[in-house]
Design a protein around this motif. Structure first.
Motif, short mmCIF file in Angstrom:
data_model
loop_
_atom_site.label_atom_id
_atom_site.label_comp_id
_atom_site.label_asym_id
_atom_site.label_seq_id
_atom_site.Cartn_x
_atom_site.Cartn_y
_atom_site.Cartn_z
N GLY A 16 2.57 3.74 -16.68
CA GLY A 16 1.43 4.60 -16.50
C GLY A 16 2.35 5.14 -14.68
N ARG A 17 2.74 4.69 -14.41
CA ARG A 17 3.25 4.43 -12.84
C ARG A 17 4.11 5.71 -12.35
NH1 ARG A 17 0.48 0.94 -8.87
NH2 ARG A 17 -0.81 -0.61 -9.57
N THR A 34 2.32 -0.46 -6.21
CA THR A 34 1.82 0.16 -4.77
C THR A 34 0.18 -0.46 -5.19
OG1 THR A 34 3.41 1.28 -4.66
CG2 THR A 34 1.17 2.39 -4.46
N PHE A 35 -0.30 -0.93 -4.63
CA PHE A 35 -1.90 -0.89 -4.39
C PHE A 35 -2.33 0.04 -4.39
CE2 PHE A 35 -2.27 -5.74 -2.34
CZ PHE A 35 -1.17 -6.14 -3.04
N THR A 63 1.11 -1.27 0.14
CA THR A 63 0.38 0.01 -0.15
C THR A 63 0.95 1.23 0.08
OG1 THR A 63 -0.30 -0.29 2.29
CG2 THR A 63 -1.72 -1.34 1.07
N ALA A 64 0.29 2.66 -0.23
CA ALA A 64 0.90 3.58 -0.52
C ALA A 64 1.91 3.75 0.99
CB ALA A 64 0.10 4.98 -0.66
N THR A 65 2.72 4.84 1.17
CA THR A 65 2.83 5.14 2.20
C THR A 65 3.03 6.64 2.70
OG1 THR A 65 5.11 5.15 1.47
CG2 THR A 65 4.60 3.22 2.57
N PRO A 66 3.23 7.68 3.73
CA PRO A 66 2.72 8.72 3.55
C PRO A 66 4.20 9.54 3.40
CG PRO A 66 2.39 7.89 5.79
CD PRO A 66 3.04 7.15 4.64
N ASP A 67 5.45 9.54 2.80
CA ASP A 67 6.18 9.80 2.80
C ASP A 67 6.58 9.38 1.02
OD1 ASP A 67 7.05 7.02 2.90
OD2 ASP A 67 8.93 7.55 3.77
N THR A 113 6.79 9.98 -3.30
CA THR A 113 6.53 11.53 -3.49
C THR A 113 5.70 10.88 -4.99
OG1 THR A 113 8.64 11.68 -4.86
CG2 THR A 113 8.22 12.82 -2.42
N GLY A 114 5.68 9.92 -5.38
CA GLY A 114 5.56 9.33 -6.33
C GLY A 114 4.26 8.60 -5.98
N ASP A 115 3.85 7.25 -6.83
CA ASP A 115 2.55 6.30 -6.54
C ASP A 115 3.38 5.20 -6.48
OD1 ASP A 115 2.63 5.60 -9.20
OD2 ASP A 115 0.80 6.09 -10.36
N SER A 116 4.53 4.67 -6.63
CA SER A 116 4.65 3.34 -6.81
C SER A 116 6.65 3.99 -6.29
CB SER A 116 4.84 2.57 -8.12
OG SER A 116 4.09 2.76 -8.18
N HIS A 117 7.20 2.53 -5.77
CA HIS A 117 8.69 2.98 -5.18
C HIS A 117 9.57 2.30 -6.22
CE1 HIS A 117 7.99 3.28 -0.73
NE2 HIS A 117 6.53 2.61 -1.36
N SER A 118 10.82 2.31 -5.70
CA SER A 118 11.26 2.27 -7.56
C SER A 118 12.08 0.70 -7.17
CB SER A 118 12.75 3.62 -7.45
OG SER A 118 13.76 2.68 -7.99
N ALA A 119 12.56 0.35 -7.80
CA ALA A 119 12.89 -1.14 -7.63
C ALA A 119 14.20 -0.92 -7.42
CB ALA A 119 13.28 -1.90 -8.80
N ARG A 120 15.58 0.17 -7.35
CA ARG A 120 16.40 0.61 -6.24
C ARG A 120 16.32 0.16 -5.14
NH1 ARG A 120 17.28 2.96 -11.21
NH2 ARG A 120 19.60 1.82 -12.30
N GLY A 121 14.70 1.02 -4.35
CA GLY A 121 14.43 0.88 -3.59
C GLY A 121 13.99 0.38 -2.03
#
Length: 415
Positions: free
Chosen positions: A316-317, A347-348, A164-168, A170-178
């Motif tokens: 579209g992410r 991300t959902f 699920t999304a996290t408050p911090d 800035t986009g709508d999906s995390h990088s695989a590197r993250g």
């Protein structure tokens, strides 16, 4: 392998694969919802494993249920190319809250990627392996499969995990590197004392429960002196049976996590001294034993992670390249330590419940999870095709496998 002519052909093959996966949408969502509605705990995923095996067999894959001596593992193979990718599909649930980690989505997304790639495996020179990997939540199915040699064949591996999304963000999906994860070691400590009547002759008893209480106080005090980003948890799973009997046996379940393997191992030594102290103070004897395979941290392959981010963005992410998400552990970490691999998060979107919570269970069968499933399947397939059909990338991964000593993927990690 058909010789393709460059970027235009790569784009065309990607589009063909995407269309194939999109055409399977109803089937993939049905797999996800069926697994979600029938949660099965680690090592007991009989229905899920059978569903995956039947699906892949019907699609023309060579399938083994109970692969590598693991009863609920599935290996499904298509193609005879000289570049082998293993797509991991998890399907175990959690006690009490079912699919509160979304493994139904992981499984169906992996199935979708594998089925889509099967249609282009010959021209891409691919050998596609879908590996159904049980017991990620507790047990370490991938570790059992690694030790049995399941990953010796692989040039690289990948899977996706819902989040699920996290408050911090800035986009709508995390990088695989993250994506990061901790090593985790789970074991139990057993104290043995001596029973006696707790009121009549307590002086004749040796209280095993007291040993555990003393040790857990030392365990708690140790936290102040450990490096940041470590985590340790414990509970008494057996502490006595009646108030008037001094307990002669007490069992403590322990879990230790750290991002760094050496910190993890040093922490284990200090923790064991805490448990030894409980025994010394009370006169009990003590012993410890592992309860599960240890998990190593995830090491994301930079090449695969970069390709994933581009392909995921193409769905579209909006990729957040700054936020690192971690804290949990996965047996995919062990895979990533011994061959190129990624474990990106899908991300959902619009959902905000914590994992391992009943609210997450509901989200894992929502339209947002369905969207993530499809995006994950398409992005995995596209990333694999980037490697297979880009000559310099293909050569790089082939060279890395050739340089790997025989048996290297069967390495064990311990604290």
């Amino acid at each position: 392998m058909t010789q393709l002519q460059g970027a235009a052909d790569l784009t065309a093959v990607k589009e063909q694969t995407t269309q194939e996966i999109e055409g399977l949408r109803d089937q993939l969502l049905s797999i996800s919802r069926t697994i979600h509605a029938n949660p099965e705990l680690s090592w007991k995923e009989y229905k899920a494993a059978a569903l995956v095996a039947d699906t892949m067999r019907e699609a023309g894959f060579d399938v083994e249920l109970g692969a590598y001596g693991v009863e609920t593992a599935v290996e499904a193979v298509y193609g005879d190319g000289d570049l082998t990718v293993i797509i991991c599909a998890e399907y175990d649930a959690l006690p009490g809250v079912g699919h509160a980690c979304g493994h139904n989505v992981i499984c169906a997304s992996g199935v979708g990627a594998a089925l889509g790639l099967a249609k282009v495996a010959d021209e891409a020179g691919l050998r596609v392996v879908l590996l159904g990997t049980p017991a990620e939540e507790h047990g370490g199915g991938k570790v059992s499969l690694l030790e049995a040699g399941a990953f010796e064949q692989a040039d690289f591996s990948m899977m996706v995990h819902g989040m699920t999304a996290t408050p911090d963000m800035t986009g709508d999906s995390h990088s695989a590197r993250g994506m990061s994860s901790t090593a985790v070691d789970r074991f139990e400590v057993t104290y043995t004392g001596l029973t006696a009547h707790a009121a009549a002759v307590p002086e004749l008893g040796i209280n095993a429960s007291n040993a555990a209480v003393l040790a857990l106080n030392a365990f708690a005090m140790l936290r102040q002196h450990l490096p940041k980003e470590t985590n340790l948890n414990a509970f008494i799973s057996l502490g006595g049976e009646a108030t008037n009997i001094i307990p002669d046996r007490t069992v403590v379940q322990v879990e230790l996590r750290a991002y760094d393997l050496e910190i993890w191992r040093e922490m284990k030594k200090k923790v064991l001294r805490c448990f030894e102290a409980g025994a010394v103070a009370t006169g009990c004897t003590w012993e410890w034993a592992p309860t599960e395979h240890p998990y190593a941290p995830v090491v994301s392959d930079e090449v695969l992670a970069g390709l994933w981010d581009v392909n995921f963005a193409a769905r579209g992410r909006t990729i957040d390249t700054e936020v690192r998400l971690g804290g949990g552990s996965t047996d995919m970490g062990n895979v990533s330590q011994v061959l190129p691999a990624i474990h990106p998060l899908v991300t959902f979107r619009g959902a905000g419940a914590p994992p391992h919570n009943p609210a997450f269970t509901a989200i894992a069968a929502s339209p947002a999870a369905d969207e993530a499933l499809m995006d994950g399947a398409v992005s995995m397939a596209a990333t694999i095709l980037d490697v297979a059909l880009t000559p310099e990338l293909r050569a790089d991964f082939k060279a890395r496998k050739a340089a790997r000593p025989a048996g290297a993927t069967q390495a064990k990690f311990s604290s």
